[in-house]
Structure formats: structure tokens, C-alpha cells
Design an enzyme around this catalytic site. Structure first.
Site, PDB file in Angstrom:
ATOM      1  CG  ASP A 214     -21.520  19.868  -4.415  1.00  0.00           C
ATOM      2  OD1 ASP A 214     -21.952  18.708  -4.546  1.00  0.00           O
ATOM      3  OD2 ASP A 214     -20.714  20.195  -3.515  1.00  0.00           O
TER       4      ASP A 214
ATOM      5  CG  ASP B 207     -22.528  13.680  -5.168  1.00  0.00           C
ATOM      6  OD1 ASP B 207     -21.348  13.967  -4.902  1.00  0.00           O
ATOM      7  OD2 ASP B 207     -22.948  12.513  -5.225  1.00  0.00           O
TER       8      ASP B 207
END
Length: 199
Positions: free
Chosen positions: A179, A181
């Protein structure tokens, strides 16, 4: 071990003629939080087994646009943001360990070369920010980690790296970005579901 129980039983066997040992850092079923892992016992157990090289595998958040989810980063630097016991020394035994180059460059390069040969998007080198958890970063923290020069963020790498250095075991860390973050304004903030989907 004399330092308590490791995270799980070590699985020992042979892979293409090489002796290997595997340990599930968070225990099978992912039952141990990063701050609860007995890192010292885990490393001690590997040393008792005669392990000379360790490949640490982690899921991390990306702090850089160019490190996309599902890219692999072979980090070579750490920023430690935890307060864990990350040394075998103390309690009357004082030592200081060189840590300017915290991973084994040769092992990291071999892993990166293997990833490239398989067509896996990967990056050799990068800074891993190690945070306590279990909560993910706030947006302000995520932006701060980027300003510090962090490339990926996770919850285990720096603690392990220090202990493997003290144990004189070569260490490399292979990190799968799952991802962005929460710093990336046009991407959804990290969730457990997002991490599991990428894994």
C-alpha cells in the site's frame, strides 16, 4: 532458548540441497503483534541452529510514488522508531556494534538479481522506517517519514537487523509494498484488507 520462547517452532529441512530453517515471526496464524515478538529468542534460536544467513520477508507500506504496491524493496538502511530491547548486551555486559551498513550487501544483491531474473518489480536499496504499531501511521507521521528519507515503513526490520548483527548472522530484508501508507492523497489509506489483498 535462555531468552524465552521464539515466536513458533522452527521448520528445518532441505531446499535444493541446502539446509534451511524457517520461522513464522508472528507465529502461525499471525497471533503475535510486532511489539510482542521475542526477537532476541528468535535470533538466538537461529544461532543455535547454526544459521549463517537470514532472509527476512515483510509486508510494508510505500513512502514513495515510484515504489508501487506489489513492488519488492531490498532495504539497506533503517530508521528505528521503537523502544524495544534490540540488543543482547546490557545487565553488566557493555559492547558497541558497528551498524552503518546494517544489511549484508552481497546477500541483498543476490536476492535482487533473482527477483530481476523472474521479472519481479524490485529495488535494491532503500530506507526502512521501523515503527512500533500496532496502529498504522497518522497522515502527519507518514509525511514526516517521507521528509526523513524513508522509502518503506514496517514494524519489524530494524529490531531484527540489530540483533542479527550482534549474533554475527548475515541479514537481508525483502519487503513487499502492499500500500501507500496514508500519505498519498489520491490513494486509499492503508487497511488490513488492502494488505491481505496485495499479499
Amino acid at each position: 532458548t535462555p531468552l524465552g520462547d521464539p515466536s513458533d517452532a522452527y521448520i528445518v529441512g532441505t531446499l535444493e540441497g541446502k539446509k534451511v530453517a524457517f520461522l513464522s515471526r508472528h507465529s502461525r496464524g499471525h497471533r503475535i503483534l510486532p511489539s510482542e515478538v521475542n526477537y532476541r529468542a528468535n535470533v538466538y534460536g537461529f544461532k543455535m541452529l547454526g544459521v549463517t544467513r537470514v532472509i527476512s520477508v515483510s509486508a510494508v507500506g510505500s513512502l514513495r510514488e515510484e515504489i508501487r504496491p506489489r513492488d519488492i524493496v531490498f532495504a539497506d538502511q533503517f530508521i528505528e522508531r521503537t523502544n524495544r530491547k534490540s540488543t543482547f548486551f546490557g545487565e553488566g555486559l557493555v559492547a558497541h556494534i558497528a551498524f552503518a551498513e546494517p544489511v549484508c550487501g552481497e546477500l541483498s544483491k543476490r536476492l535482487h538479481d533473482a527477483a530481476v531474473s523472474l521479472g519481479i518489480p524490485s529495488r535494491l536499496g532503500g530506507t526502512y522506517v521501523c515503527m512500533e504499531g500496532a496502529a498504522f501511521s497518522t497522515k502527519a507521521e507518514s509525511r514526516m517519514h517521507r521528509l526523513w528519507g524513508g522509502d518503506v515503513i514496517g514494524m519489524t526490520g530494524a529490531t531484527e537487523a540489530k540483533l542479527f548483527r550482534e549474533a554475527e548472522i548475515s541479514y537481508a530484508t525483502m519487503n513487499l509494498a502492499t500500500d501507500y501508507d496514508c500519505w498519498h492523497e489520491s490513494e486509499e489509506a492503508v487497511t488490513v484488507e488492502m494488505i491481505m489483498d496485495s499479499l
